[in-house]
Motif scaffolding. Structure first.
Motif, PDB file in Angstrom:
ATOM      1  N   SER A  22       4.153   1.676  11.620  1.00  0.00           N
ATOM      2  CA  SER A  22       3.797   1.532  10.202  1.00  0.00           C
ATOM      3  C   SER A  22       2.344   1.925   9.926  1.00  0.00           C
ATOM      4  CB  SER A  22       4.092   0.117   9.703  1.00  0.00           C
ATOM      5  OG  SER A  22       3.235  -0.791  10.329  1.00  0.00           O
ATOM      6  N   LEU A  23       2.193   2.631   8.821  1.00  0.00           N
ATOM      7  CA  LEU A  23       0.878   3.138   8.424  1.00  0.00           C
ATOM      8  C   LEU A  23      -0.045   1.978   8.072  1.00  0.00           C
ATOM      9  CD1 LEU A  23      -1.004   5.513   7.494  1.00  0.00           C
ATOM     10  CD2 LEU A  23       0.006   5.221   5.223  1.00  0.00           C
ATOM     11  N   ASP A  24      -1.263   2.009   8.589  1.00  0.00           N
ATOM     12  CA  ASP A  24      -2.279   1.039   8.204  1.00  0.00           C
ATOM     13  C   ASP A  24      -3.017   1.642   7.000  1.00  0.00           C
ATOM     14  OD1 ASP A  24      -4.552  -0.480   7.880  1.00  0.00           O
ATOM     15  OD2 ASP A  24      -4.804  -0.825  10.032  1.00  0.00           O
ATOM     16  N   ILE A  25      -2.588   1.228   5.800  1.00  0.00           N
ATOM     17  CA  ILE A  25      -3.072   1.905   4.593  1.00  0.00           C
ATOM     18  C   ILE A  25      -4.564   1.642   4.368  1.00  0.00           C
ATOM     19  CG2 ILE A  25      -2.423   0.104   2.912  1.00  0.00           C
ATOM     20  CD1 ILE A  25      -1.373   2.675   1.228  1.00  0.00           C
ATOM     21  N   ASP A  26      -5.061   0.480   4.805  1.00  0.00           N
ATOM     22  CA  ASP A  26      -6.500   0.229   4.658  1.00  0.00           C
ATOM     23  C   ASP A  26      -7.313   1.180   5.525  1.00  0.00           C
ATOM     24  OD1 ASP A  26      -6.329  -1.824   2.750  1.00  0.00           O
ATOM     25  OD2 ASP A  26      -5.759  -3.252   4.308  1.00  0.00           O
ATOM     26  N   ARG A  27      -6.784   1.423   6.721  1.00  0.00           N
ATOM     27  CA  ARG A  27      -7.473   2.369   7.586  1.00  0.00           C
ATOM     28  C   ARG A  27      -7.438   3.785   7.014  1.00  0.00           C
ATOM     29  NH1 ARG A  27      -7.286   1.716  14.063  1.00  0.00           N
ATOM     30  NH2 ARG A  27      -7.103  -0.506  13.682  1.00  0.00           N
ATOM     31  N   ALA A  28      -6.298   4.131   6.422  1.00  0.00           N
ATOM     32  CA  ALA A  28      -6.196   5.453   5.783  1.00  0.00           C
ATOM     33  C   ALA A  28      -7.171   5.550   4.610  1.00  0.00           C
ATOM     34  CB  ALA A  28      -4.757   5.706   5.322  1.00  0.00           C
ATOM     35  N   MET A  29      -7.334   4.441   3.862  1.00  0.00           N
ATOM     36  CA  MET A  29      -8.288   4.436   2.739  1.00  0.00           C
ATOM     37  C   MET A  29      -9.721   4.563   3.232  1.00  0.00           C
ATOM     38  SD  MET A  29      -6.905   4.597  -0.168  1.00  0.00           S
ATOM     39  CE  MET A  29      -8.379   4.323  -1.148  1.00  0.00           C
ATOM     40  N   THR A  30     -10.013   3.911   4.347  1.00  0.00           N
ATOM     41  CA  THR A  30     -11.356   4.043   4.921  1.00  0.00           C
ATOM     42  C   THR A  30     -11.628   5.505   5.286  1.00  0.00           C
ATOM     43  OG1 THR A  30     -11.252   1.801   5.749  1.00  0.00           O
ATOM     44  CG2 THR A  30     -12.884   3.247   6.781  1.00  0.00           C
ATOM     45  N   ARG A  31     -10.623   6.135   5.899  1.00  0.00           N
ATOM     46  CA  ARG A  31     -10.761   7.553   6.250  1.00  0.00           C
ATOM     47  C   ARG A  31     -10.976   8.392   4.984  1.00  0.00           C
ATOM     48  NH1 ARG A  31      -8.145  10.417  10.381  1.00  0.00           N
ATOM     49  NH2 ARG A  31      -8.439   8.469  11.518  1.00  0.00           N
ATOM     50  N   ALA A  32     -10.192   8.101   3.949  1.00  0.00           N
ATOM     51  CA  ALA A  32     -10.289   8.865   2.697  1.00  0.00           C
ATOM     52  C   ALA A  32     -11.675   8.706   2.080  1.00  0.00           C
ATOM     53  CB  ALA A  32      -9.206   8.401   1.722  1.00  0.00           C
ATOM     54  N   ARG A  33     -12.164   7.461   2.058  1.00  0.00           N
ATOM     55  CA  ARG A  33     -13.467   7.185   1.450  1.00  0.00           C
ATOM     56  C   ARG A  33     -14.571   7.917   2.217  1.00  0.00           C
ATOM     57  NH1 ARG A  33     -12.322   2.042   0.984  1.00  0.00           N
ATOM     58  NH2 ARG A  33     -11.527   2.060  -1.138  1.00  0.00           N
ATOM     59  N   GLU A  34     -14.486   7.884   3.545  1.00  0.00           N
ATOM     60  CA  GLU A  34     -15.484   8.583   4.371  1.00  0.00           C
ATOM     61  C   GLU A  34     -15.468  10.081   4.097  1.00  0.00           C
ATOM     62  OE1 GLU A  34     -15.253   5.624   8.276  1.00  0.00           O
ATOM     63  OE2 GLU A  34     -14.301   7.602   8.353  1.00  0.00           O
ATOM     64  N   MET A  35     -14.290  10.633   3.961  1.00  0.00           N
ATOM     65  CA  MET A  35     -14.198  12.084   3.732  1.00  0.00           C
ATOM     66  C   MET A  35     -14.804  12.467   2.394  1.00  0.00           C
ATOM     67  SD  MET A  35     -10.501  13.238   5.230  1.00  0.00           S
ATOM     68  CE  MET A  35     -10.318  13.574   6.995  1.00  0.00           C
ATOM     69  N   VAL A  36     -14.541  11.661   1.359  1.00  0.00           N
ATOM     70  CA  VAL A  36     -15.103  11.961   0.038  1.00  0.00           C
ATOM     71  C   VAL A  36     -16.632  11.839   0.099  1.00  0.00           C
ATOM     72  CG1 VAL A  36     -15.217  11.209  -2.382  1.00  0.00           C
ATOM     73  CG2 VAL A  36     -13.003  11.310  -1.201  1.00  0.00           C
ATOM     74  N   ALA A  37     -17.109  10.782   0.768  1.00  0.00           N
ATOM     75  CA  ALA A  37     -18.567  10.588   0.893  1.00  0.00           C
ATOM     76  C   ALA A  37     -19.211  11.728   1.680  1.00  0.00           C
ATOM     77  CB  ALA A  37     -18.855   9.242   1.559  1.00  0.00           C
TER      78      ALA A  37
END
Ligand code: 7PJ
Length: 266
Positions: A22-37
């Motif tokens: 199962s996808l860890d959506i919080d971890r995916a969001m952390t990755r997304a936020r880092e990429m945008v930053a």
């Protein structure tokens, strides 16, 4: 364009974004936020593994992987969300959930895909692939790979235009690694300006790809320096969008080219 794979078997994110199946959506969001930053203008979310030899995923499974993350990113981040899919139902649902770009490695060739994409009003990336992921790397063959890829993408553009998708909505991608030998990939990169001459923005994805492994004998985790070189070479030859797993490093590398070409004042 930063890549976020939501596939348990992905070669680059599978180990970190999933707990078991199962996808860890919080971890995916952390990755997304880092990429945008780090400077990503677009995040590309994919729920179907298209690496060579990958097995197909059901429509329901693909939707369940992708849509919750699209909705969270749309709610929490200022970015363009791209959805890496060939599935018409997901194109429709992703657009409703806040996607801003459709990225189809099958260039809208699935039954109903052109109609679904047309109805969204979103921009669409059409990519070239020879064969299907399960078998595409077995024995790729072309007489003139650059000509074949240009001709294929031109014909997909024409087909989209006939069916109600304005040319101004389209981006093109030669599909590095999708049914291509190392030599084919290098010819396409060398002659990328021929594809740019079609007149639509080019997306290029070379990040961590197996041509680097084949040329240098590097495992996936050791392919960043070569990926950066390839990103700069692609940008120099006319790529408008660089698809990468390593946004911060790639943004720095490509920024040096842009400074040199005086596209930006850093
Ligand atoms: C690409 C893609 C690419 C576009 C993947 C991987 C395989 N979409 N989706 N271009 N590659 N447009 O990341 O190695 O090159 S999945």
């Amino acid at each position: 364009m930063g890549v976020i794979n939501v596939t348990p078997d992905s070669f680059s994110d599978g180990a970190t974004l999933y707990r078991g199946s199962s996808l860890d959506i919080d971890r995916a969001m952390t990755r997304a936020r880092e990429m945008v930053a780090s400077g990503a203008a677009i995040l590309d979310i994919g729920g179907e593994s298209t690496r060579p030899g990958a097995s197909p995923v059901s429509v329901n499974e693909e939707m369940d992987r992708v849509l919750p993350l699209v909705a969270r990113i749309a709610a929490e981040l200022e970015t363009v969300i791209s959805v890496d899919t060939s599935t018409p139902a997901l194109m429709r649902e992703a657009a409703a959930a806040g996607a801003g770009l459709l990225n189809d490695v099958r260039a809208l060739t699935r039954e109903g895909a052109v109609e679904a994409a047309a109805a969204t009003d979103l921009p669409i990336c059409l990519m070239h692939m020879q064969g299907e992921p399960g078998s595409m790397q077995v024995a790729p063959h072309y007489d003139d790979v650059v000509e074949v890829v240009c001709e294929y993408l031109r014909s997909r553009v024409a087909s989209c235009e006939r069916r109600g998708i304005a040319r101004s909505r389209l981006l093109l991608d030669p599909g590095f690694g999708f049914g291509k030998s190392v030599t084919h990939n290098l010819q396409l990169l060398r002659e990328l300006p021929r594809l740019a001459a079609v007149g639509l923005p080019l997306v290029v994805g070379l990040s961590r790809k197996s041509l680097i492994g084949k040329l240098l004998g590097r495992e996936v985790g050791q392919r960043l320096p070569a990926s950066l070189a390839l990103a700069v070479l692609a940008a120099q030859r006319g790529a408008a969008v660089i698809r990468t797993h390593d946004v911060a490093a790639t943004a720095d590398a490509v920024s040096m080219l842009m400074a040199l070409e005086e596209c930006v004042d850093l």
